[in-house]
Scaffold this motif. Structure first.
Motif, short mmCIF file in Angstrom:
data_model
loop_
_atom_site.label_atom_id
_atom_site.label_comp_id
_atom_site.label_asym_id
_atom_site.label_seq_id
_atom_site.Cartn_x
_atom_site.Cartn_y
_atom_site.Cartn_z
N SER A 50 0.82 -1.22 0.00
CA SER A 50 0.00 0.00 0.00
C SER A 50 0.85 1.26 0.00
CB SER A 50 -0.94 0.02 1.22
OG SER A 50 -0.20 0.09 2.42
N HIS A 230 -5.22 2.62 -3.62
CA HIS A 230 -5.01 2.53 -5.07
C HIS A 230 -3.68 1.84 -5.38
CE1 HIS A 230 -8.51 4.99 -5.78
NE2 HIS A 230 -8.05 5.92 -4.97
N SER A 233 -4.21 -1.86 -4.80
CA SER A 233 -5.02 -2.45 -5.86
C SER A 233 -4.24 -2.60 -7.16
CB SER A 233 -6.27 -1.60 -6.09
OG SER A 233 -7.04 -2.09 -7.16
N HIS A 236 -2.04 -5.69 -8.06
CA HIS A 236 -2.65 -6.89 -8.64
C HIS A 236 -2.38 -6.94 -10.13
CE1 HIS A 236 -5.77 -6.85 -5.14
NE2 HIS A 236 -4.62 -7.34 -4.76
#
Length: 254
Positions: A50, A230, A233, A236
């Motif tokens: 993160s 963000h 995410s 990934h």
């Protein structure tokens, strides 16, 4: 089979799944020591993935850098790789695009500037089960609505992955010997694998990256130490692409 396996592998490569599994182990393991290790590992993954600065550095290292428009030559065809639209049965009367819409917007700009003569849009449906409209047809509709004549657009709607994009394009190029200079257009994170596949398929192209996730380095608190959902995410997508590149290399696809 390869298409289905790639979709399954993507699920297990998601950092969110790693965190979830570790948290479940921290709850259900009998050993206090291993519960503690699992919990610390979950927290560690959350903090690392993160962190916006680390994520941006990873993107900067992986993405193929932009080519200034002013440095581009004239190209007979812009080969556009899809993967940026979504077909929805409940709202079928419009085109639904994702962040990667730059894949067709930027070559449209080049077309208007006279740097590209035609478009070849390659890409079918990314769904495991059939039923969706091929993405190439969806992008074609957008270009038609933008005023591009139908005769300047070719579509190939059978490809389900990057390798098939390359091999199916190679077949079309062989049928159109007038296509001498080809511009390959896809997202910057996807360009390494794409360029490798097209080279392996015998299609000589010039890379033109679009849809960038990396940005300039900034050293403000929100860009260095404050956790970002963000950033977490987007890992990934990056891990999925890096793994795909390695798998393609092993299989000899690129």
């Amino acid at each position: 089979m390869f298409f289905i396996l790639s979709k399954t592998l993507h699920f297990f490569l998601m950092p969110f799944i790693w965190v979830l599994v570790l948290l479940l182990l921290a709850v259900f393991l009998k050993s206090f020591r291993w519960r503690r290790i699992s919990l610390l590992a979950a927290v560690g993954i959350l903090l690392i993935f993160s962190n916006p600065f680390l994520a941006n550095e990873a993107w900067r290292a992986w993405e193929v850098e932009a080519t200034p428009v002013s440095e581009l030559e004239h190209y007979d065809v812009a080969v556009i790789l899809t993967g940026v639209t979504a077909y929805r049965e409940d709202i079928p009367d419009r085109i639904h695009t994702h962040k990667g819409a730059d894949r067709f917007l930027h070559p449209l700009q080049l077309y208007r500037m006279g740097k590209v003569d035609e478009f070849l849009i390659t890409g079918g449906s990314g769904r495991v089960l059939a039923g969706a409209v091929p993405e190439a047809e969806q992008v074609e509709k957008v270009l038609l609505m933008a005023g591009v004549p139908e005769e300047d657009i070719r579509t190939e709607g059978n490809s389900r992955n990057t390798r098939e994009n390359a091999t199916n394009t190679a077949a079309l190029v062989a049928q159109n010997p007038e296509w001498q200079n080809l511009l390959l257009v896809t997202s910057a994170f996807h360009m390494r694998r794409s360029a490798g596949c097209f080279e392996k398929a015998g299609v000589n192209t010039t890379s033109f990256s679009t849809d960038f996730y990396a940005s300039e380095r900034r050293f403000t608190p929100d860009e260095t130490i404050i956790p970002s959902i963000h950033a977490f995410s987007n890992w990934h997508l990056l891990i999925h692409e890096m793994t795909g590149f390695v798998v393609y290399k092993i299989l000899g696809y690129c």
